[in-house]
Design a protein around this motif. Structure first.
Motif, PDB file in Angstrom:
ATOM      1  N   ALA A 327       0.823  -1.216   0.000  1.00 43.21           N
ATOM      2  CA  ALA A 327       0.000   0.000   0.000  1.00 43.21           C
ATOM      3  C   ALA A 327       0.851   1.257   0.000  1.00 43.21           C
ATOM      4  O   ALA A 327       0.521   2.254  -0.629  1.00 43.21           O
ATOM      5  N   LEU A 328       1.989   1.222   0.698  1.00 39.85           N
ATOM      6  CA  LEU A 328       2.792   2.422   0.890  1.00 39.85           C
ATOM      7  C   LEU A 328       3.652   2.763  -0.320  1.00 39.85           C
ATOM      8  O   LEU A 328       3.727   3.911  -0.728  1.00 39.85           O
ATOM      9  N   TYR A 329       4.337   1.759  -0.867  1.00 41.56           N
ATOM     10  CA  TYR A 329       5.162   2.072  -2.033  1.00 41.56           C
ATOM     11  C   TYR A 329       5.177   0.963  -3.080  1.00 41.56           C
ATOM     12  O   TYR A 329       6.217   0.632  -3.631  1.00 41.56           O
ATOM     13  N   GLU A 330       4.004   0.424  -3.305  1.00 43.28           N
ATOM     14  CA  GLU A 330       3.832  -0.579  -4.360  1.00 43.28           C
ATOM     15  C   GLU A 330       4.799  -1.737  -4.196  1.00 43.28           C
ATOM     16  O   GLU A 330       5.286  -2.306  -5.160  1.00 43.28           O
ATOM     17  N   GLY A 331       5.104  -2.075  -2.950  1.00 46.86           N
ATOM     18  CA  GLY A 331       6.016  -3.174  -2.671  1.00 46.86           C
ATOM     19  C   GLY A 331       5.440  -4.499  -3.143  1.00 46.86           C
ATOM     20  O   GLY A 331       4.235  -4.733  -3.036  1.00 46.86           O
ATOM     21  N   HIS A 332       6.305  -5.351  -3.676  1.00 43.48           N
ATOM     22  CA  HIS A 332       5.879  -6.641  -4.204  1.00 43.48           C
ATOM     23  C   HIS A 332       6.265  -7.757  -3.245  1.00 43.48           C
ATOM     24  O   HIS A 332       7.386  -7.784  -2.747  1.00 43.48           O
ATOM     25  N   HIS A 333       5.339  -8.656  -2.961  1.00 46.40           N
ATOM     26  CA  HIS A 333       5.661  -9.874  -2.200  1.00 46.40           C
ATOM     27  C   HIS A 333       5.162 -11.083  -2.976  1.00 46.40           C
ATOM     28  O   HIS A 333       4.004 -11.101  -3.408  1.00 46.40           O
ATOM     29  N   GLN A 334       6.033 -12.074  -3.123  1.00 46.03           N
ATOM     30  CA  GLN A 334       5.587 -13.339  -3.689  1.00 46.03           C
ATOM     31  C   GLN A 334       4.579 -13.952  -2.705  1.00 46.03           C
ATOM     32  O   GLN A 334       4.777 -13.889  -1.481  1.00 46.03           O
ATOM     33  N   ILE A 335       3.483 -14.525  -3.238  1.00 47.05           N
ATOM     34  CA  ILE A 335       2.447 -15.107  -2.368  1.00 47.05           C
ATOM     35  C   ILE A 335       2.275 -16.571  -2.744  1.00 47.05           C
ATOM     36  O   ILE A 335       1.936 -16.881  -3.892  1.00 47.05           O
ATOM     37  N   VAL A 336       2.542 -17.461  -1.796  1.00 51.14           N
ATOM     38  CA  VAL A 336       2.498 -18.898  -2.103  1.00 51.14           C
ATOM     39  C   VAL A 336       1.654 -19.638  -1.061  1.00 51.14           C
ATOM     40  O   VAL A 336       1.552 -19.207   0.086  1.00 51.14           O
ATOM     41  N   PRO A 337       1.064 -20.780  -1.476  1.00 52.26           N
ATOM     42  CA  PRO A 337       0.291 -21.573  -0.510  1.00 52.26           C
ATOM     43  C   PRO A 337       1.231 -22.364   0.387  1.00 52.26           C
ATOM     44  O   PRO A 337       2.341 -22.698  -0.022  1.00 52.26           O
ATOM     45  N   ILE A 338       0.784 -22.658   1.595  1.00 55.83           N
ATOM     46  CA  ILE A 338       1.588 -23.502   2.485  1.00 55.83           C
ATOM     47  C   ILE A 338       1.535 -24.952   1.996  1.00 55.83           C
ATOM     48  O   ILE A 338       2.538 -25.658   2.039  1.00 55.83           O
ATOM     49  N   ARG A 339       0.367 -25.382   1.525  1.00 54.69           N
ATOM     50  CA  ARG A 339       0.256 -26.739   0.978  1.00 54.69           C
ATOM     51  C   ARG A 339       0.839 -26.789  -0.425  1.00 54.69           C
ATOM     52  O   ARG A 339       0.395 -26.085  -1.320  1.00 54.69           O
ATOM     53  N   GLU A 340       1.801 -27.701  -0.602  1.00 58.02           N
ATOM     54  CA  GLU A 340       2.491 -27.771  -1.897  1.00 58.02           C
ATOM     55  C   GLU A 340       1.534 -28.167  -3.022  1.00 58.02           C
ATOM     56  O   GLU A 340       1.672 -27.683  -4.150  1.00 58.02           O
ATOM     57  N   ASP A 341       0.552 -29.008  -2.714  1.00 61.34           N
ATOM     58  CA  ASP A 341      -0.371 -29.456  -3.778  1.00 61.34           C
ATOM     59  C   ASP A 341      -1.268 -28.329  -4.280  1.00 61.34           C
ATOM     60  O   ASP A 341      -1.970 -28.485  -5.274  1.00 61.34           O
ATOM     61  N   GLN A 342      -1.250 -27.186  -3.589  1.00 62.01           N
ATOM     62  CA  GLN A 342      -2.059 -26.053  -4.057  1.00 62.01           C
ATOM     63  C   GLN A 342      -1.266 -25.071  -4.923  1.00 62.01           C
ATOM     64  O   GLN A 342      -1.775 -24.022  -5.307  1.00 62.01           O
ATOM     65  N   ARG A 343      -0.029 -25.427  -5.237  1.00 62.98           N
ATOM     66  CA  ARG A 343       0.794 -24.492  -6.039  1.00 62.98           C
ATOM     67  C   ARG A 343       0.254 -24.356  -7.457  1.00 62.98           C
ATOM     68  O   ARG A 343       0.471 -23.333  -8.106  1.00 62.98           O
ATOM     69  N   THR A 344      -0.419 -25.389  -7.945  1.00 62.62           N
ATOM     70  CA  THR A 344      -1.123 -25.309  -9.237  1.00 62.62           C
ATOM     71  C   THR A 344      -2.490 -25.962  -9.038  1.00 62.62           C
ATOM     72  O   THR A 344      -2.622 -26.817  -8.160  1.00 62.62           O
ATOM     73  N   PRO A 345      -3.510 -25.613  -9.823  1.00 61.73           N
ATOM     74  CA  PRO A 345      -3.480 -24.586 -10.867  1.00 61.73           C
ATOM     75  C   PRO A 345      -3.577 -23.182 -10.266  1.00 61.73           C
ATOM     76  O   PRO A 345      -3.989 -23.019  -9.118  1.00 61.73           O
ATOM     77  N   LEU A 346      -3.221 -22.202 -11.082  1.00 62.43           N
ATOM     78  CA  LEU A 346      -3.295 -20.817 -10.634  1.00 62.43           C
ATOM     79  C   LEU A 346      -4.565 -20.156 -11.173  1.00 62.43           C
ATOM     80  O   LEU A 346      -5.065 -20.534 -12.231  1.00 62.43           O
ATOM     81  N   VAL A 347      -5.063 -19.195 -10.424  1.00 66.69           N
ATOM     82  CA  VAL A 347      -6.201 -18.392 -10.911  1.00 66.69           C
ATOM     83  C   VAL A 347      -5.835 -16.922 -10.788  1.00 66.69           C
ATOM     84  O   VAL A 347      -5.068 -16.538  -9.906  1.00 66.69           O
ATOM     85  N   LYS A 348      -6.386 -16.115 -11.667  1.00 65.90           N
ATOM     86  CA  LYS A 348      -6.119 -14.676 -11.576  1.00 65.90           C
ATOM     87  C   LYS A 348      -7.000 -14.078 -10.486  1.00 65.90           C
ATOM     88  O   LYS A 348      -8.222 -14.242 -10.507  1.00 65.90           O
ATOM     89  N   ALA A 349      -6.366 -13.427  -9.513  1.00 63.22           N
ATOM     90  CA  ALA A 349      -7.151 -12.879  -8.403  1.00 63.22           C
ATOM     91  C   ALA A 349      -6.400 -11.744  -7.714  1.00 63.22           C
ATOM     92  O   ALA A 349      -5.202 -11.544  -7.926  1.00 63.22           O
ATOM     93  N   ASP A 350      -7.142 -11.005  -6.885  1.00 64.90           N
ATOM     94  CA  ASP A 350      -6.542 -10.034  -5.969  1.00 64.90           C
ATOM     95  C   ASP A 350      -6.523 -10.687  -4.585  1.00 64.90           C
ATOM     96  O   ASP A 350      -7.523 -11.304  -4.203  1.00 64.90           O
ATOM     97  N   VAL A 351      -5.417 -10.545  -3.870  1.00 64.75           N
ATOM     98  CA  VAL A 351      -5.399 -10.970  -2.475  1.00 64.75           C
ATOM     99  C   VAL A 351      -5.565  -9.703  -1.641  1.00 64.75           C
ATOM    100  O   VAL A 351      -4.737  -8.779  -1.738  1.00 64.75           O
TER     101      VAL A 351
END
Ligand SMILES: *Cc1c(COP(=O)(O)O)cnc(C)c1O
Length: 426
Positions: A327-351
């Motif tokens: 929010a402050l300076y458009e900082g980027h963070h990689q966002i990953v699931p804790i469960r490895e089996d949820q790494r795919t498939p991906l969907v386009k979304a806002d977190v």
């Protein structure tokens, strides 16, 4: 060793399963790797070799007492920006004599506190501040060690909110005015002109601005050494990190993943050391993000998925009050699931978080794990400028912080309670 990776189907910090930590300590939750802190510090220290140097960790990046204690044990010094940060260093077993004090707006009380605790150097940013330091030192019957922060007018090529070395920034004193200022300050009765300091910005991913700044300022350093016998030159912090590290088990550490044209700490050292050695002075470095950034994650739980006509939102239980960088300076963070089996498939979304602000998002229109209610996500590289910028906005308790060391996980700050939130109010 790689500190965050998938093992047995779940994301781990060192040998500790993050899903287990979330179950035990709740969510949102900051988790740090002691190994990564140690590795980054010792790696920088080793890369600087026999250069006469002192690493002053920038406390504002992550100021938890346990983190400061860990770095103090490694021999680190500290760069502080407030009396509060000095108090933290002292509580963590450090001393004022290993601290430098930065900032454009130090108060009389803060200056007094720093001088009483034998501060190594106060880095001043205006003539008015030098006058006040001199006055406070005189009242205490001391001589105050000072340096001036020079603004070298170099473009750090980083986000405008974290760029600090251009003439239009509030920081430092114009390059052209510094020499005359030292001559003037030499006439002050209670000042000792100990060094010269600069810091051109944060999250720099190229070596060029660092070299440009050092080469620009080096002749001034030589001149001040000859005229005023200064003993150190601080080149500040600012080394950037990778915000998209690989997480496969057995993958190399953060820095080894980089392309040849990207900045590593070894490349940084190789370029700056010969240029600094020539000066024949003690060199101070003030890394914050480089030490702490990749050493921490913020765990958060998905509360709801919400599908609108234009977008899909994953609403999580953490918000901009816990981690404000996006929010402050458009900082980027990689966002990953804790469960490895949820790494795919991906969907386009806002977190997005629960806060009543449209700026309260962690990513927008990103391909992301298709997590549902109850699933956990990790916001990677949240070790620097994460918890230290947290607030109680929306009357939300601040998360707990956990420090992992191999198989051990310790609570280094408990979660705030509802009582904590109103404890100071009438
Ligand atoms: C914030 C700050 C640093 C640390 O910057 P990083 O980008 O985190 O390395 C160093 N020196 C000063 C004066 C600072 O204000």
């Amino acid at each position: 060793m790689h500190s965050f990776h998938y093992k047995d189907g779940s994301l781990h910090c060192e040998d500790v399963n993050l899903a287990t930590l979330a179950k035990e300590h709740g969510s949102p939750l900051y988790v740090y790797s002691a190994h990564t802190f140690r590795d980054h510090y010792t790696r920088l220290d080793a890369a600087l070799g026999d250069l006469d140097h002192h690493i002053a960790y920038a406390v504002k990046a992550n100021s938890n007492l346990s983190i400061l204690r860990l770095l103090n044990e490694l021999g680190s010094g500290f760069d502080i920006v407030s009396g509060g940060e000095l108090y933290r260093v002292l509580q963590a077993g450090g001393s004022g004599s290993q601290c430098t004090f930065a900032g454009v707006g130090k108060t009389r009380d803060e200056l007094k506190y720093a001088l009483e605790n034998d501060i190594y150097c106060i880095n001043a940013e205006s003539i008015a501040e030098l006058e006040l330091i001199n006055e406070v030192a005189k009242d205490l019957g001391l001589t105050a060690p000072v340096a001036v922060r020079v603004n070298p007018n170099v473009d750090a090529k980083t986000h405008k909110y974290i760029s600090t070395g251009k003439s239009e920034n509030k920081f430092g004193i114009d390059f052209e005015l510094v020499s005359e200022l030292y001559d003037r300050a030499a006439g002050f009765t209670n000042l000792n002109l100990r060094g010269l300091q600069m810091h051109i910005g944060s999250q720099l991913r190229s070596i060029t601005p660092f070299i440009e700044a050092i080469e620009r300022v080096a002749p001034l350093v030589q001149q001040l050494k000859a005229a005023h016998n200064i003993e150190f030159f601080s080149i500040g912090g600012g080394v950037g990190i990778i915000y998209d590290p690989a997480l496969e088990s057995g993958s190399p550490d953060w820095w080894a993943q980089q392309n040849d044209d990207e900045l590593t700490i070894e490349k940084y050292a190789t370029e700056i050391v010969p240029r600094l050695k020539k000066l024949g002075l003690r060199i101070l470095l003030e890394p914050g993000r480089y030490i702490a950034g990749n050493a921490g994650v913020l765990l958060t739980e998905c509360l709801y998925e919400k599908k609108g006509s234009a977008k899909t939102f994953k609403v999580v239980d953490s918000g901009m009050n816990d981690l404000i960088r996006p929010a402050l300076y458009e900082g980027h963070h990689q966002i990953v699931p804790i469960r490895e089996d949820q790494r795919t498939p991906l969907v386009k979304a806002d977190v997005v978080g629960p806060i009543c602000e449209s700026g309260d998002f962690f990513c927008q229109d990103r391909d992301i794990a298709d997590v549902q209610s109850g699933d956990l996500l990790a916001l990677m590289s949240a070790g620097a400028y994460g918890f230290t910028m947290a607030s109680n906005y929306n009357t939300r308790p601040m998360p707990a912080e956990i420090l992992v060391d191999a198989t051990e996980a310790k609570v280094i700050r408990r979660r705030q309670s509802l009582e904590d939130l109103i404890a100071l109010e009438k």
